[in-house]
Scaffold this motif. Structure first.
Motif, PDB file in Angstrom:
ATOM      1  N   MET A 105       8.885 -14.098  15.735  1.00  0.00           N
ATOM      2  CA  MET A 105       7.984 -12.948  15.620  1.00  0.00           C
ATOM      3  C   MET A 105       8.286 -11.925  16.716  1.00  0.00           C
ATOM      4  N   VAL A 106       8.460 -12.391  17.941  1.00  0.00           N
ATOM      5  CA  VAL A 106       8.762 -11.506  19.066  1.00  0.00           C
ATOM      6  C   VAL A 106      10.161 -10.897  18.903  1.00  0.00           C
ATOM      7  N   ASP A 107      11.119 -11.722  18.520  1.00  0.00           N
ATOM      8  CA  ASP A 107      12.497 -11.262  18.339  1.00  0.00           C
ATOM      9  C   ASP A 107      12.576 -10.139  17.311  1.00  0.00           C
ATOM     10  N   LEU A 108      11.845 -10.290  16.214  1.00  0.00           N
ATOM     11  CA  LEU A 108      11.845  -9.255  15.180  1.00  0.00           C
ATOM     12  C   LEU A 108      11.183  -7.978  15.693  1.00  0.00           C
ATOM     13  N   ALA A 109      10.108  -8.124  16.452  1.00  0.00           N
ATOM     14  CA  ALA A 109       9.428  -6.947  17.021  1.00  0.00           C
ATOM     15  C   ALA A 109      10.380  -6.155  17.913  1.00  0.00           C
ATOM     16  N   GLN A 110      11.132  -6.857  18.745  1.00  0.00           N
ATOM     17  CA  GLN A 110      12.083  -6.178  19.628  1.00  0.00           C
ATOM     18  C   GLN A 110      13.179  -5.480  18.826  1.00  0.00           C
ATOM     19  N   ALA A 111      13.615  -6.126  17.749  1.00  0.00           N
ATOM     20  CA  ALA A 111      14.679  -5.546  16.923  1.00  0.00           C
ATOM     21  C   ALA A 111      14.213  -4.271  16.231  1.00  0.00           C
ATOM     22  N   VAL A 112      13.032  -4.312  15.604  1.00  0.00           N
ATOM     23  CA  VAL A 112      12.574  -3.122  14.868  1.00  0.00           C
ATOM     24  C   VAL A 112      12.133  -2.012  15.819  1.00  0.00           C
ATOM     25  N   GLU A 113      11.710  -2.371  17.023  1.00  0.00           N
ATOM     26  CA  GLU A 113      11.435  -1.349  18.028  1.00  0.00           C
ATOM     27  C   GLU A 113      12.711  -0.573  18.336  1.00  0.00           C
ATOM     28  N   ASN A 114      13.799  -1.291  18.509  1.00  0.00           N
ATOM     29  CA  ASN A 114      15.084  -0.638  18.797  1.00  0.00           C
ATOM     30  C   ASN A 114      15.562   0.214  17.620  1.00  0.00           C
ATOM     31  N   MET A 115      15.156  -0.157  16.411  1.00  0.00           N
ATOM     32  CA  MET A 115      15.542   0.622  15.225  1.00  0.00           C
ATOM     33  C   MET A 115      14.705   1.890  15.068  1.00  0.00           C
ATOM     34  N   GLY A 116      13.584   1.972  15.786  1.00  0.00           N
ATOM     35  CA  GLY A 116      12.733   3.154  15.687  1.00  0.00           C
ATOM     36  C   GLY A 116      11.573   3.020  14.725  1.00  0.00           C
ATOM     37  N   TYR A 117      11.161   1.782  14.447  1.00  0.00           N
ATOM     38  CA  TYR A 117       9.986   1.585  13.586  1.00  0.00           C
ATOM     39  C   TYR A 117       8.725   2.046  14.297  1.00  0.00           C
ATOM     40  N   GLN A 118       7.748   2.503  13.503  1.00  0.00           N
ATOM     41  CA  GLN A 118       6.530   3.107  14.021  1.00  0.00           C
ATOM     42  C   GLN A 118       5.587   2.076  14.635  1.00  0.00           C
ATOM     43  N   ARG A 119       5.311   1.011  13.871  1.00  0.00           N
ATOM     44  CA  ARG A 119       4.333   0.019  14.326  1.00  0.00           C
ATOM     45  C   ARG A 119       4.692  -1.372  13.797  1.00  0.00           C
ATOM     46  N   TYR A 120       4.113  -2.362  14.439  1.00  0.00           N
ATOM     47  CA  TYR A 120       4.384  -3.762  14.115  1.00  0.00           C
ATOM     48  C   TYR A 120       3.034  -4.473  14.078  1.00  0.00           C
ATOM     49  N   TRP A 121       2.635  -4.848  12.879  1.00  0.00           N
ATOM     50  CA  TRP A 121       1.325  -5.466  12.709  1.00  0.00           C
ATOM     51  C   TRP A 121       1.447  -6.949  12.388  1.00  0.00           C
ATOM     52  N   ILE A 122       0.474  -7.705  12.844  1.00  0.00           N
ATOM     53  CA  ILE A 122       0.437  -9.148  12.637  1.00  0.00           C
ATOM     54  C   ILE A 122      -0.821  -9.489  11.843  1.00  0.00           C
ATOM     55  N   ALA A 123      -0.670 -10.358  10.860  1.00  0.00           N
ATOM     56  CA  ALA A 123      -1.762 -10.703   9.955  1.00  0.00           C
ATOM     57  C   ALA A 123      -2.711 -11.718  10.591  1.00  0.00           C
ATOM     58  N   GLU A 124      -3.787 -12.017   9.871  1.00  0.00           N
ATOM     59  CA  GLU A 124      -4.718 -13.078  10.267  1.00  0.00           C
ATOM     60  C   GLU A 124      -4.893 -14.045   9.108  1.00  0.00           C
ATOM     61  N   HIS A 125      -4.498 -15.289   9.331  1.00  0.00           N
ATOM     62  CA  HIS A 125      -4.669 -16.349   8.323  1.00  0.00           C
ATOM     63  C   HIS A 125      -5.137 -17.615   9.019  1.00  0.00           C
ATOM     64  N   HIS A 126      -5.980 -18.379   8.327  1.00  0.00           N
ATOM     65  CA  HIS A 126      -6.531 -19.596   8.916  1.00  0.00           C
ATOM     66  C   HIS A 126      -6.284 -20.805   8.020  1.00  0.00           C
ATOM     67  N   ASN A 127      -6.198 -21.972   8.646  1.00  0.00           N
ATOM     68  CA  ASN A 127      -6.013 -23.245   7.953  1.00  0.00           C
ATOM     69  C   ASN A 127      -4.786 -23.211   7.039  1.00  0.00           C
ATOM     70  N   THR A 128      -3.750 -22.538   7.511  1.00  0.00           N
ATOM     71  CA  THR A 128      -2.493 -22.449   6.759  1.00  0.00           C
ATOM     72  C   THR A 128      -1.389 -22.999   7.650  1.00  0.00           C
ATOM     73  N   ALA A 129      -0.922 -24.206   7.323  1.00  0.00           N
ATOM     74  CA  ALA A 129       0.031 -24.906   8.191  1.00  0.00           C
ATOM     75  C   ALA A 129       1.364 -24.196   8.300  1.00  0.00           C
ATOM     76  N   THR A 130       1.649 -23.287   7.368  1.00  0.00           N
ATOM     77  CA  THR A 130       2.965 -22.633   7.336  1.00  0.00           C
ATOM     78  C   THR A 130       2.974 -21.262   8.012  1.00  0.00           C
ATOM     79  N   LEU A 131       1.826 -20.827   8.532  1.00  0.00           N
ATOM     80  CA  LEU A 131       1.725 -19.543   9.229  1.00  0.00           C
ATOM     81  C   LEU A 131       1.091 -19.769  10.594  1.00  0.00           C
ATOM     82  N   VAL A 132       1.554 -19.034  11.602  1.00  0.00           N
ATOM     83  CA  VAL A 132       0.971 -19.204  12.944  1.00  0.00           C
ATOM     84  C   VAL A 132       0.071 -18.033  13.331  1.00  0.00           C
ATOM     85  N   SER A 133      -0.358 -17.253  12.333  1.00  0.00           N
ATOM     86  CA  SER A 133      -1.106 -16.017  12.620  1.00  0.00           C
ATOM     87  C   SER A 133      -2.626 -16.219  12.547  1.00  0.00           C
TER      88      SER A 133
END
Length: 333
Positions: free
Chosen positions: A29-57
């Motif tokens: 997640m951090v690695d991708l944020a750094q990459a798209v920042e360098n590409m000039g992306y506007q914003r980087y948003w993170i979702a909210e999910h609960h009780n989902t073993a396959t997501l850490v958000s």
């Protein structure tokens, strides 16, 4: 013809890939944020999910703080904070604290769904009443908490007062379009998993928009799936990871993000294929030239103000390349 030279942003659900654990998912997640920042992306948003073993958000604000620490300029925010799960005061204090440490870099996207199943939602909720109905009042409370002290009551968010953190209303149906329009706030539609009401929601928001101290005209963002690669064939192959992700949703299973496969028909039934396809119908998929044609057609019809892209791609380097291709498309390269 509508221009496609518009801001592009990223939504990340922070998935765990097959063969990896939560720690690697957060690192990716951090690695991708750094990459798209360098590409000039506007914003980087993170979702909210609960009780989902396959997501850490699940603890979204903590992940946002972690990404802010490891980036320099990109706006980092929530896509979104699911307000039924949270006290507006606590949200204001958390985001106000982040905005104090990282001024002018924090966004707050707000959703009215719980981001989980109903049993987990019950465990999360601060009230046994249905807080979905208090969503408009909770949004207004947050706008107040981030505003000037003299316009507030005895209870204030410290820090948070006068931070003026930008608030975005998220929606996957038409309900939130009415609210975003009436409050004069930016609106973000979740076409990446619920495209059915996109056109109607955009129309409602634009037609009913009331200028406010936050916006003088509508600001429409659409979140969609993007799988871009060197060729159409490669993009189609990579997209089988996304299709397996939606198959998870259809089946109610919790498999980590899977590598791409040659033949999905060996995995899903025709009915499952149809159900998964309905969730991913708004997707930019293909080579740079194909994505350019798709995005041009999309903008000719919808003319949105900003695109937010989700890319369920197993290989993290190919995921970054997909975002690079999208950025080159909107820049006309």
């Amino acid at each position: 013809m509508a221009t496609i030279n518009i801001p592009v942003s990223v939504l990340n659900l922070a998935p765990i890939r097959k063969g990896q654990g939560p720690n690697q998912a957060i690192e990716a997640m951090v690695d991708l944020a750094q990459a798209v920042e360098n590409m000039g992306y506007q914003r980087y948003w993170i979702a909210e999910h609960h009780n989902t073993a396959t997501l850490v958000s699940s603890a979204t604000s903590i992940l946002i703080k972690h990404v802010l620490e490891h980036t320099n300029t990109i706006h980092v925010g929530s896509g979104g904070i699911m307000l039924p799960n949270h006290s507006p005061l606590v949200v204001a204090e958390q985001f106000g604290t982040m905005a104090t440490i990282y001024p002018n870099r924090v966004d707050l996207g707000l959703g009215r769904a719980p981001g989980t199943d109903m049993m987990t939602a019950s465990a999360l909720r601060r009230s046994k009443n249905d807080p979905v109905y208090t969503f408009p009042d909770d949004v207004r409370a947050l706008l107040t908490y981030f505003g000037p002290a003299e316009q507030q009551s005895y209870v204030k968010a410290y820090p948070g007062v006068d931070t003026n953190i930008p608030i975005y209303i998220l929606g996957s149906s038409t309900d939130s379009a009415y609210l975003a329009a009436s409050l004069g706030l930016p609106y973000v539609f979740a076409s990446h998993f619920a495209p059915r009401y996109m056109e109607e929601a955009i129309s409602i928001y634009r037609n009913r928009f009331q200028p406010s101290e936050y916006l003088d005209k509508p600001y429409m963002m659409v979140c969609l799936n993007v799988i871009a690669a060197e060729t159409d064939e490669e993009a189609k192959f990579l997209s089988t990871t996304m299709q397996q992700f939606f198959l998870n949703v259809v089946r109610g299973t919790q498999n980590p993000l899977q590598p791409p496969v040659e033949n999905l028909d060996e995995i899903w039934t025709p009915m499952e294929k149809e159900m998964a396809a309905s969730k991913e119908s708004v997707t930019l998929l293909g080579s740079k030239e194909t994505v350019r044609q798709q995005l041009t057609a999309f903008q000719d019809f919808y003319n949105v103000d900003e695109l937010m892209a989700v890319s369920y791609i197993y290989d993290t380097e190919k995921q970054k390349r997909s975002y690079q291709i999208l950025k080159e498309v909107v820049e006309g390269k």
